[in-house]
Design a protein around this motif. Structure first.
Motif, PDB file in Angstrom:
ATOM      1  N   LEU A   1      35.802  61.633  74.063  1.00  0.00           N
ATOM      2  CA  LEU A   1      35.028  62.094  74.702  1.00  0.00           C
ATOM      3  C   LEU A   1      34.029  61.751  75.705  1.00  0.00           C
ATOM      4  O   LEU A   1      32.526  61.331  74.814  1.00  0.00           O
ATOM      5  CB  LEU A   1      34.939  63.223  74.342  1.00  0.00           C
ATOM      6  CG  LEU A   1      35.533  64.314  73.136  1.00  0.00           C
ATOM      7  CD1 LEU A   1      35.240  65.694  72.939  1.00  0.00           C
ATOM      8  CD2 LEU A   1      37.025  64.606  74.009  1.00  0.00           C
TER       9      LEU A   1
ATOM     10  N   TYR B   1      33.470  70.306  77.436  1.00  0.00           N
ATOM     11  CA  TYR B   1      34.778  70.245  75.926  1.00  0.00           C
ATOM     12  C   TYR B   1      35.161  71.454  75.404  1.00  0.00           C
ATOM     13  O   TYR B   1      35.712  72.174  74.979  1.00  0.00           O
ATOM     14  CB  TYR B   1      34.540  69.086  75.359  1.00  0.00           C
ATOM     15  CG  TYR B   1      34.856  68.276  76.769  1.00  0.00           C
ATOM     16  CD1 TYR B   1      35.868  67.757  77.511  1.00  0.00           C
ATOM     17  CD2 TYR B   1      33.956  66.712  76.359  1.00  0.00           C
ATOM     18  CE1 TYR B   1      36.039  66.622  77.530  1.00  0.00           C
ATOM     19  CE2 TYR B   1      34.018  65.724  76.896  1.00  0.00           C
ATOM     20  CZ  TYR B   1      34.936  65.840  77.741  1.00  0.00           C
ATOM     21  OH  TYR B   1      35.255  64.328  78.105  1.00  0.00           O
TER      22      TYR B   1
ATOM     23  N   LEU C   1      37.352  72.674  72.061  1.00  0.00           N
ATOM     24  CA  LEU C   1      38.318  71.616  72.707  1.00  0.00           C
ATOM     25  C   LEU C   1      38.180  70.526  71.024  1.00  0.00           C
ATOM     26  O   LEU C   1      39.117  70.526  70.590  1.00  0.00           O
ATOM     27  CB  LEU C   1      38.917  70.470  73.260  1.00  0.00           C
ATOM     28  CG  LEU C   1      39.545  69.686  73.683  1.00  0.00           C
ATOM     29  CD1 LEU C   1      40.693  69.669  73.142  1.00  0.00           C
ATOM     30  CD2 LEU C   1      38.898  69.053  74.903  1.00  0.00           C
TER      31      LEU C   1
ATOM     32  N   PHE D   1      35.986  64.476  81.903  1.00  0.00           N
ATOM     33  CA  PHE D   1      35.880  65.830  82.973  1.00  0.00           C
ATOM     34  C   PHE D   1      35.405  65.877  83.984  1.00  0.00           C
ATOM     35  O   PHE D   1      34.854  66.273  84.637  1.00  0.00           O
ATOM     36  CB  PHE D   1      34.748  66.857  82.331  1.00  0.00           C
ATOM     37  CG  PHE D   1      33.265  66.368  82.070  1.00  0.00           C
ATOM     38  CD1 PHE D   1      32.476  67.003  82.892  1.00  0.00           C
ATOM     39  CD2 PHE D   1      32.822  65.886  81.213  1.00  0.00           C
ATOM     40  CE1 PHE D   1      31.607  66.802  82.809  1.00  0.00           C
ATOM     41  CE2 PHE D   1      31.238  65.173  81.338  1.00  0.00           C
ATOM     42  CZ  PHE D   1      30.502  65.330  81.712  1.00  0.00           C
TER      43      PHE D   1
ATOM     44  N   ALA E   1      41.901  75.111  75.449  1.00  0.00           N
ATOM     45  CA  ALA E   1      41.526  74.372  74.376  1.00  0.00           C
ATOM     46  C   ALA E   1      42.754  74.290  73.402  1.00  0.00           C
ATOM     47  O   ALA E   1      43.229  72.911  72.941  1.00  0.00           O
ATOM     48  CB  ALA E   1      39.951  74.931  74.277  1.00  0.00           C
TER      49      ALA E   1
END
Length: 634
Positions: free
Chosen positions: A204, A225, A228, A358, A622
């Motif tokens: 991530l 996130y 997630l 993201f 998610a």
């Protein structure tokens, strides 16, 4: 010549209030602050005054097309030997640093180029309609005047041509300061933290203390996130955060020491700070490299280069010139090269299965994509759309052939393999930029997993007090015009309480004009977004995603539309009542007092917003993303 010009009509264009009134019959195009505009209109009944915020709506689509076209074509200008500009800007890793230049990013929140193209087109069209060849400019941005003076005779102006030397020197000093801060940060981080023994199978990407943080108790909070990581673990996947830490860029709100900021990461196998893969010599090398500026200087001399900026009988180069030049002198390109290099070394060492970002097509994400692919070609690059957007949120839009596909020099923009779009609108926007439907999955965004449709509550029949909540976004100057309008519209209505919630990364209170409004406008403090929305009867916004969230919560929303870019989803899907002046907002509020329930969203409207902007379904975003990621990895 002068005598013949005097017989032609004249137009006044006002960004500032003129020191003397216009003559009777003169047409005036106003870009004044809302309150100044109302006062100016009342003081000059002898003139036809056109509100720029309304008139400019007719030219935004053409301006959008021009902006995308010019930005894409800059990179493929060829020199005498046939090499494209972006080819000439490749570093030793084969990356074209053109993709790390702010102009290529088209960030309309930090650079006014898009806004200025809109205004130039509006002025040119108004002059054409009125057969005017003379312009009087008051408070005109210098770059706009340089464009206009090639086509019109400028009678009055306050343009001051500034020497470029001091400006360039300031930019270079900031670059040196940034480099020094980055060297010290990196040395300390390398001393404090060690590379992990192994990583998880889902990396991530993030920004430490901007997107993700960790408290002293070890609790991780990820602003984007959200749930997630937990959903990934439920599917026997192991999330791992690769984050960039940076106090030098000024994005961190805290003034904590580096030890306090990242100390909680010591011994935590779930995190890695990307800078530990850099050395001070990497930083010195990148920041002492000025060859890209020399390349630009060579291309800038070419006729072919300047031909790119000539569109619709206008030369837009003055709007781009400052940002093109400064972009090769400031700290942005070396910073992005270092981000890419750190991620390259990480990927070479760990061969990550997939990396999720993201930040969509922002230059930070481009650097991450480029570095990961450079270090491990087999890594899958994923992107989760982080916020809603319209077709005027221009950093989401790229030319499908020149930028997405990399025609003609086989140098496409660094990009994700798969995009998790927030809704059907986001999916369509990515596809218009050249992504295929198979590449853009309308799952929704984990950031908005908790968003859901709530039924509107009717207002009390005899409501005595009202609360409006202004929600401001990243473009502080543009949002201040909305604040000015709302403040003036409700100035004589004591039963209306005005609250303001500003963006966490853009404190509107620091704007020099904000002190004018503090007696009437109250900033929310220490409250959650849900709490602020629940306290308000009406939500007023320009393009914040809070507008869509509020509508889904059953709240009445009103939208400010300026002469500048319109980044709101409602630009494309409609549905929401809009205002662009004090007069319009006052008229709307009269309607509110008579029939407030008419402004509450219907279930049909909420359903449209949910589908277009969030892709709400029985399965959370998610969960859908976690399922897709598991499919990709396995």
């Amino acid at each position: 010549m002068r005598q013949s010009l005097e017989n032609t009509s004249k137009i006044w264009i006002c960004w500032d209030v003129p020191e003397h009134p216009p003559e009777a019959g003169v047409k005036v195009l106003s870009f004044l602050w809302p309150k100044d505009e109302e006062d100016f209109i009342q003081a000059n009944p002898q003139c036809e005054i056109i509100r720029g915020r309304i008139f400019c709506r007719n030219f935004k689509e053409r301006a959008r097309q021009i902006y995308i076209q010019i930005t894409a074509q800059i990179g493929v200008v060829k020199n005498l030997s046939g090499k494209t500009f972006r080819e000439a800007l490749k570093n030793k890793y084969g990356e074209s640093v053109w993709w790390f230049h702010k102009v290529s990013e088209k960030d309309c929140e930090t650079q006014p180029v898009f806004d200025q193209i809109i205004q130039v087109l509006a002025i040119a069209e108004l002059a054409s309609q009125d057969e005017a060849s003379r312009l009087s400019l008051f408070g005109c941005p210098g770059a706009i005047e340089l464009v206009l003076k090639e086509k019109f005779f400028i009678e009055e102006s306050c343009l001051q041509v500034k020497a470029s030397g001091p400006s360039c020197l300031i930019v270079l000093l900031k670059r040196a300061k940034f480099a020094l801060a980055m060297i010290l940060e990196t040395l300390y981080l390398k001393q404090l933290l060690k590379p992990p023994q192994k990583i998880g199978n889902v990396v991530l990407s993030g920004l430490w203390e901007v997107s993700v943080s960790k408290d002293k108790n070890g609790q991780v909070s990820d602003r984007y996130y959200k749930s997630l990581p937990d959903e990934l673990m439920k599917r026997s996947l192991s999330p791992f955060w690769l984050v960039w830490f940076e106090q030098a860029a000024g994005v961190l709100k805290s003034r904590r020491t580096i030890a306090d900021s990242v100390g909680t990461l010591q011994g935590d196998a779930r995190f890695c700070i990307a800078q530990i893969f850099l050395t001070p010599w990497d930083i010195i090398h990148m920041f002492c490299n000025f060859k890209y500026g020399q390349v630009f200087a060579g291309y800038e001399k070419l006729k072919e280069f300047h031909r790119v900026f000539k569109v619709d009988g206008l030369d837009f180069y003055p709007l781009f010139k400052k940002y093109l030049r400064e972009g090769f002198l400031d700290w942005t390109i070396p910073r992005e090269e270092l981000i890419s290099l750190a991620h390259r070394r990480f990927a070479e060492r760990y061969s990550p299965r997939c990396v999720l970002s993201f930040l969509d097509l922002f230059i930070f994400a481009r650097a991450v994509y480029s570095g990961i692919k450079g270090g491990c070609q087999s890594s899958m690059l994923l992107d989760m759309q982080h916020a809603s957007c319209s077709r005027e949120k221009i950093f989401y839009m790229i030319d499908p052939k020149l930028e997405k596909a990399g025609i003609p020099d086989h140098d496409p923009m660094p990009q994700p393999d798969i995009v998790f779009a927030m809704g059907e609108l986001g999916q369509n926007i990515f596809m218009e930029s050249g992504f295929t439907k198979e590449q853009v999955l309308a799952t929704g965004s984990a950031r908005y997993t908790n968003v859901k449709i709530q039924k509107s509550q009717l207002f009390p029949k005899e409501k005595k007090d009202w609360t409006v909540l202004i929600v401001s976004g990243m473009d502080v100057d543009a949002e201040m015009h909305m604040v000015d309008c709302v403040h003036a519209a409700f100035q004589d209505q004591p039963d209306v309480k005005i609250l303001l919630r500003f963006h966490p990364l853009a404190d509107i209170r620091k704007h020099p004009r904000f002190s004018q409004y503090v007696q009437r406008i109250e900033c929310t403090k220490g409250t959650s977004l849900d709490e602020d929305i629940s306290k308000a009867d009406f939500i007023l916004f320009s393009y914040s995603t809070v507008g869509e969230e509020s509508l889904l919560k059953g709240k009445a929303v009103l939208r400010w539309v300026s002469e500048k870019y319109d980044a709101s989803v409602f630009r494309d899907i409609g549905l929401v009542k809009e205002f662009s002046s004090i007069e319009q907002l006052k008229h709307i509020w009269q309607e509110v007092r008579q029939a407030p329930d008419n402004f509450l969203p219907t279930l049909a409207q909420q359903t449209t917003v949910a589908q277009q902007c969030f892709f709400l379904s029985q399965v959370s975003a998610a969960e859908q993303m976690a399922d897709k990621i598991k499919e990709i990895i396995l």
